[in-house]
Design a protein around this motif. Structure first.
Motif, PDB file in Angstrom:
ATOM      1  N   ALA A  96      38.383  -6.407  11.655  1.00  0.00           N
ATOM      2  CA  ALA A  96      39.315  -7.482  11.855  1.00  0.00           C
ATOM      3  C   ALA A  96      39.597  -7.616  13.339  1.00  0.00           C
ATOM      4  O   ALA A  96      39.733  -9.045  13.652  1.00  0.00           O
ATOM      5  N   TRP A  97      39.614  -6.483  14.078  1.00  0.00           N
ATOM      6  CA  TRP A  97      39.771  -6.906  15.631  1.00  0.00           C
ATOM      7  C   TRP A  97      38.935  -7.842  16.266  1.00  0.00           C
ATOM      8  O   TRP A  97      39.417  -8.853  17.086  1.00  0.00           O
ATOM      9  N   THR A  98      37.721  -7.562  16.026  1.00  0.00           N
ATOM     10  CA  THR A  98      36.532  -8.327  16.707  1.00  0.00           C
ATOM     11  C   THR A  98      36.685  -9.749  16.332  1.00  0.00           C
ATOM     12  O   THR A  98      36.079 -10.554  17.117  1.00  0.00           O
ATOM     13  N   GLN A  99      37.368 -10.184  15.534  1.00  0.00           N
ATOM     14  CA  GLN A  99      37.440 -11.591  14.908  1.00  0.00           C
ATOM     15  C   GLN A  99      38.786 -12.295  15.448  1.00  0.00           C
ATOM     16  O   GLN A  99      38.836 -13.512  15.127  1.00  0.00           O
ATOM     17  N   LEU A 100      39.666 -11.593  16.048  1.00  0.00           N
ATOM     18  CA  LEU A 100      40.947 -12.231  16.417  1.00  0.00           C
ATOM     19  C   LEU A 100      40.889 -12.477  17.847  1.00  0.00           C
ATOM     20  O   LEU A 100      40.053 -12.394  18.659  1.00  0.00           O
ATOM     21  N   ASP A 101      42.029 -13.617  18.198  1.00  0.00           N
ATOM     22  CA  ASP A 101      41.984 -13.923  19.504  1.00  0.00           C
ATOM     23  C   ASP A 101      42.780 -12.897  20.425  1.00  0.00           C
ATOM     24  O   ASP A 101      43.245 -11.946  19.797  1.00  0.00           O
ATOM     25  N   THR A 102      42.994 -13.103  21.757  1.00  0.00           N
ATOM     26  CA  THR A 102      43.324 -12.340  22.496  1.00  0.00           C
ATOM     27  C   THR A 102      44.783 -11.736  22.242  1.00  0.00           C
ATOM     28  O   THR A 102      45.054 -10.537  22.279  1.00  0.00           O
ATOM     29  N   GLY A 103      45.737 -12.574  21.959  1.00  0.00           N
ATOM     30  CA  GLY A 103      47.310 -12.215  21.385  1.00  0.00           C
ATOM     31  C   GLY A 103      46.951 -11.432  20.348  1.00  0.00           C
ATOM     32  O   GLY A 103      47.871 -10.240  20.338  1.00  0.00           O
ATOM     33  N   ALA A 104      46.225 -11.732  19.189  1.00  0.00           N
ATOM     34  CA  ALA A 104      46.389 -10.878  18.036  1.00  0.00           C
ATOM     35  C   ALA A 104      45.792  -9.555  18.429  1.00  0.00           C
ATOM     36  O   ALA A 104      46.276  -8.297  17.705  1.00  0.00           O
ATOM     37  N   GLN A 105      44.622  -9.573  19.222  1.00  0.00           N
ATOM     38  CA  GLN A 105      43.877  -8.322  19.521  1.00  0.00           C
ATOM     39  C   GLN A 105      44.726  -7.358  20.222  1.00  0.00           C
ATOM     40  O   GLN A 105      45.113  -6.057  19.921  1.00  0.00           O
ATOM     41  N   SER A 106      45.678  -7.838  21.147  1.00  0.00           N
ATOM     42  CA  SER A 106      46.487  -7.029  22.001  1.00  0.00           C
ATOM     43  C   SER A 106      47.677  -6.454  21.269  1.00  0.00           C
ATOM     44  O   SER A 106      48.164  -5.456  21.150  1.00  0.00           O
ATOM     45  N   ASP A 107      48.113  -7.357  19.955  1.00  0.00           N
ATOM     46  CA  ASP A 107      49.172  -6.828  19.197  1.00  0.00           C
ATOM     47  C   ASP A 107      48.607  -5.518  18.356  1.00  0.00           C
ATOM     48  O   ASP A 107      49.436  -4.535  18.195  1.00  0.00           O
ATOM     49  N   LEU A 161      34.974   0.547  17.263  1.00  0.00           N
ATOM     50  CA  LEU A 161      35.805   1.776  16.831  1.00  0.00           C
ATOM     51  C   LEU A 161      36.955   1.921  17.612  1.00  0.00           C
ATOM     52  O   LEU A 161      37.149   2.608  18.575  1.00  0.00           O
ATOM     53  N   LEU A 162      37.967   1.265  17.202  1.00  0.00           N
ATOM     54  CA  LEU A 162      39.314   1.248  17.889  1.00  0.00           C
ATOM     55  C   LEU A 162      40.015   2.674  17.556  1.00  0.00           C
ATOM     56  O   LEU A 162      40.241   3.190  16.501  1.00  0.00           O
ATOM     57  N   HIS A 163      40.310   3.285  18.795  1.00  0.00           N
ATOM     58  CA  HIS A 163      40.737   4.572  18.863  1.00  0.00           C
ATOM     59  C   HIS A 163      41.764   5.085  19.791  1.00  0.00           C
ATOM     60  O   HIS A 163      41.373   4.205  20.996  1.00  0.00           O
ATOM     61  N   VAL A 164      42.477   6.104  19.894  1.00  0.00           N
ATOM     62  CA  VAL A 164      43.409   6.447  21.249  1.00  0.00           C
ATOM     63  C   VAL A 164      43.010   7.832  21.571  1.00  0.00           C
ATOM     64  O   VAL A 164      43.228   8.937  20.344  1.00  0.00           O
ATOM     65  N   HIS A 165      42.616   8.245  22.775  1.00  0.00           N
ATOM     66  CA  HIS A 165      42.705   9.375  22.952  1.00  0.00           C
ATOM     67  C   HIS A 165      44.064   9.968  23.332  1.00  0.00           C
ATOM     68  O   HIS A 165      44.641   9.400  24.334  1.00  0.00           O
ATOM     69  N   CYS A 166      44.816  10.905  22.650  1.00  0.00           N
ATOM     70  CA  CYS A 166      46.076  11.483  22.915  1.00  0.00           C
ATOM     71  C   CYS A 166      45.678  12.860  23.601  1.00  0.00           C
ATOM     72  O   CYS A 166      45.489  13.778  23.040  1.00  0.00           O
ATOM     73  N   CYS A 167      45.830  12.729  25.025  1.00  0.00           N
ATOM     74  CA  CYS A 167      45.470  13.881  25.833  1.00  0.00           C
ATOM     75  C   CYS A 167      46.663  14.932  26.199  1.00  0.00           C
ATOM     76  O   CYS A 167      47.311  14.061  26.916  1.00  0.00           O
ATOM     77  N   LEU A 168      46.760  15.788  25.183  1.00  0.00           N
ATOM     78  CA  LEU A 168      47.989  16.697  25.730  1.00  0.00           C
ATOM     79  C   LEU A 168      47.578  17.758  26.535  1.00  0.00           C
ATOM     80  O   LEU A 168      46.743  18.495  26.528  1.00  0.00           O
ATOM     81  N   PHE A 169      48.480  17.914  27.609  1.00  0.00           N
ATOM     82  CA  PHE A 169      48.139  18.917  28.654  1.00  0.00           C
ATOM     83  C   PHE A 169      49.201  20.176  28.531  1.00  0.00           C
ATOM     84  O   PHE A 169      48.878  20.941  29.012  1.00  0.00           O
TER      85      PHE A 169
END
Length: 252
Positions: A96-107, A161-169
């Motif tokens: 879905a993210w690939t089909q949205l405008d910049t504002g919606a993507q950022s949300d 592939l939307l993902h977040v690296h949670c780098c715990l130090f």
């Protein structure tokens, strides 16, 4: 992690590769919010010379990887390590993210980052990260958002592939001391499932608030507790389409 600047530089180059960031896939290469942020208690981050919510820059990340203060270079952690906890968004959200405008993507990107924050907060307050016996007062972590994995395009198209690296130090004990998080606790499957569930519940709530409809897929073998309505199930189940999706950046 040994104090190897070349090793740290390679990790920094991969994690902060601008070609993997969500903004790389927008025509104007802009974003409403940074794709990276330092996360944790202010006093914990201050020991490295960092502040919560500020963007992750290569110089600072390199220093933290080798356990040193970002300005003075003074040793902060005697035995630094990187625990790379990756939160993957549901496939339908990436599509879905690939089909949205910049504002919606950022949300959507911010909703995913918020969910990653909630996952780390839940981990710190509920898991025995300090010496394997008690929760942490706080922690030092970096969030890095990616829109695709790092598989080679030689193997075929790379799906979003939307993902977040949670780098715990590091984790912080009650007396303010920083230390490595307890590795057996992080590896515990029950802890991992609980943290994933916390992140997914948070993300589903955020998406509903943004006006999206979600459907429950818990127990359906998708690996996620929900998917967005409106994305064809056949596409989500097309393993040939997704075979080149994944993130090769690892840590620990």
């Amino acid at each position: 992690m040994s104090e190897d600047q070349s090793e740290a530089a390679a990790i920094v180059s991969e994690l902060l590769d601008p070609g993997l960031s969500p903004q790389a896939f927008r025509p104007d290469r802009t974003t409403a919010a940074p794709a990276t942020a330092w996360l944790g208690g202010g006093d914990a981050l201050q020991q490295f010379g960092l502040r919560p919510g500020t963007p992750v820059h290569p110089h600072d990340l390199t220093h933290v990887l080798v356990g040193r203060h970002t300005d003075s270079g003074v040793r902060v952690l005697p035995d630094p390590a990187l625990y790379n906890l990756v939160y993957l968004a549901p496939r339908s959200l990436s599509i879905a993210w690939t089909q949205l405008d910049t504002g919606a993507q950022s949300d959507i990107e911010e909703a995913i980052r918020d969910s990653a924050r909630s996952m780390l907060a839940h981990l710190a307050r509920s898991a025995a990260l300090v010496d394997g016996v008690r929760p942490a007062r706080s922690f030092v972590a970096a969030l890095v958002s990616h829109a695709v994995g790092t598989r080679s395009d030689a193997a075929g198209p790379i799906p979003p592939l939307l993902h977040v690296h949670c780098c715990l130090f590091a984790v912080q004990d009650e007396d303010g001391t920083l230390a490595q998080p307890d590795e057996p606790t992080l590896a515990d499957e029950d802890v991992q499932r609980e943290c994933d569930a916390a992140a997914e519940a948070h993300l589903a709530d955020r998406l509903v608030t943004l006006g999206y409809r979600v459907r429950n897929t818990a127990g359906a073998g998708t690996g996620h507790s929900f998917e967005l309505d409106g994305v064809p199930r056949a596409l989500l189940d097309d393993e040939e389409f997704w075979r080149n999706a994944g993130c090769a950046i690892a840590g620990g």
